[in-house]
Write an enzyme that holds these catalytic residues in place. Sequence first.
Site, short mmCIF file in Angstrom:
data_model
loop_
_atom_site.label_atom_id
_atom_site.label_comp_id
_atom_site.label_asym_id
_atom_site.label_seq_id
_atom_site.Cartn_x
_atom_site.Cartn_y
_atom_site.Cartn_z
N HIS A 1 12.68 -2.32 -1.16
CA HIS A 1 11.86 -1.81 -2.25
C HIS A 1 12.77 -0.78 -2.88
O HIS A 1 13.34 0.23 -2.24
CB HIS A 1 10.79 -1.56 -1.59
N GLY B 1 4.85 1.33 -11.09
CA GLY B 1 3.73 2.45 -11.13
C GLY B 1 3.62 3.18 -12.40
O GLY B 1 3.46 4.23 -12.83
N TRP C 1 0.88 -1.10 0.04
CA TRP C 1 0.16 -0.04 0.16
C TRP C 1 0.90 1.16 -0.12
O TRP C 1 0.40 2.52 -0.26
CB TRP C 1 -0.94 -0.03 1.06
N GLY D 1 1.49 -3.01 -6.24
CA GLY D 1 1.42 -1.60 -5.75
C GLY D 1 0.00 -1.17 -5.88
O GLY D 1 -1.20 -1.43 -5.19
N GLY D 2 -0.16 -0.29 -6.82
CA GLY D 2 -1.61 0.70 -7.20
C GLY D 2 -2.52 -0.62 -7.33
O GLY D 2 -3.72 -0.14 -6.62
N GLU E 1 11.43 -6.69 -9.17
CA GLU E 1 10.64 -5.56 -9.49
C GLU E 1 11.58 -4.76 -10.36
O GLU E 1 12.19 -3.68 -9.91
CB GLU E 1 10.33 -4.96 -8.25
N GLU F 1 12.02 2.05 -3.95
CA GLU F 1 11.54 3.62 -3.51
C GLU F 1 12.62 3.57 -2.29
O GLU F 1 12.87 5.05 -2.19
CB GLU F 1 10.09 3.67 -3.32
C1 PEP Z 1 5.55 -2.00 -5.93
O1 PEP Z 1 5.44 -0.95 -5.61
O2 PEP Z 1 6.03 -3.01 -5.22
C2 PEP Z 1 4.63 -2.20 -7.32
C3 PEP Z 1 4.89 -3.15 -7.70
O3 PEP Z 1 4.14 -1.04 -7.60
P1 PEP Z 1 2.96 -1.01 -8.87
O4 PEP Z 1 2.10 -2.26 -8.84
O5 PEP Z 1 2.06 0.22 -8.69
O6 PEP Z 1 3.53 -1.06 -10.17
#
Ligand code: PEP
Length: 249
Positions: A93, A169, A10, A230-231, A163, A95
Amino acid sequence: MRTKLAAGNWKLNGLMSDLTEIEQLASLIGSPSAEVLICPPATLIGTMVQTAKGSPIKIGAQNCHHAQNGAHTGDISAEMVADAGASYIILGHSERRADYGETNACVRDKTKSAWAAGLTAIVCVGETLDQRKSSNTLDIIGGQLAGSIPDLATAEKLVVAYEPVWAIGTGLTPTLDEIGEVHDFIRARLERRFGEGVGRSVRILYGGSMNPKNVDEIAHVSNVDGGLVGGASLKAVDFAPIVLALSKA
Ligand code: PEP
């Protein structure tokens, strides 16, 4: 046989009023064969654990400090999130690697701390677009795996999430062949380092713009054992079909 894992991240989203999404998700998924996990902001962990009680939904954290306690204003420890009822934790992650300069060594220390607290760590790895364009993807992933995962991993303690940074995103995803290449590479590295038994049983998730439309084909790629989402995990109506597709794959 690895049980698929549908994990929702989230990020910096979620208020008490959003707990209704958990109730709705529980009613939409029933008893899926995939494991289901939501990682809300730390403020919601304890309450969400209560909301999810009696459902198959597990709750996780998104980060922790590597220390168990001490003079670290504003931080939370792995022991604290476990005490709040979390069973998983996302670490490394992209980010956090980008926003807070988290290095592989830092992620490894946090992972050790998570394991000491009894949490399963979802350790994230992934290349940037420049690294992919310059054909460095596997080198980067190999370095992140070697540096971020402590020794003595087991399938109960570790999940790896691939990822690609450029897919998070953005609505972009690698081709299925590209996803398969990286997941097969991660599997081989896990087997080489931890032995065939452990290496074959650790789950490897794909993350990056996974949604109800693309989940089915991604879920059938070799060595894809679920998704870190994520989203599309924020709303039950989006995440439920992802859980159900992973359960069927
Ligand atoms: C994430 O933040 O781990 C991710 C995969 O985001 P999204 O699904 O929004 O690309």
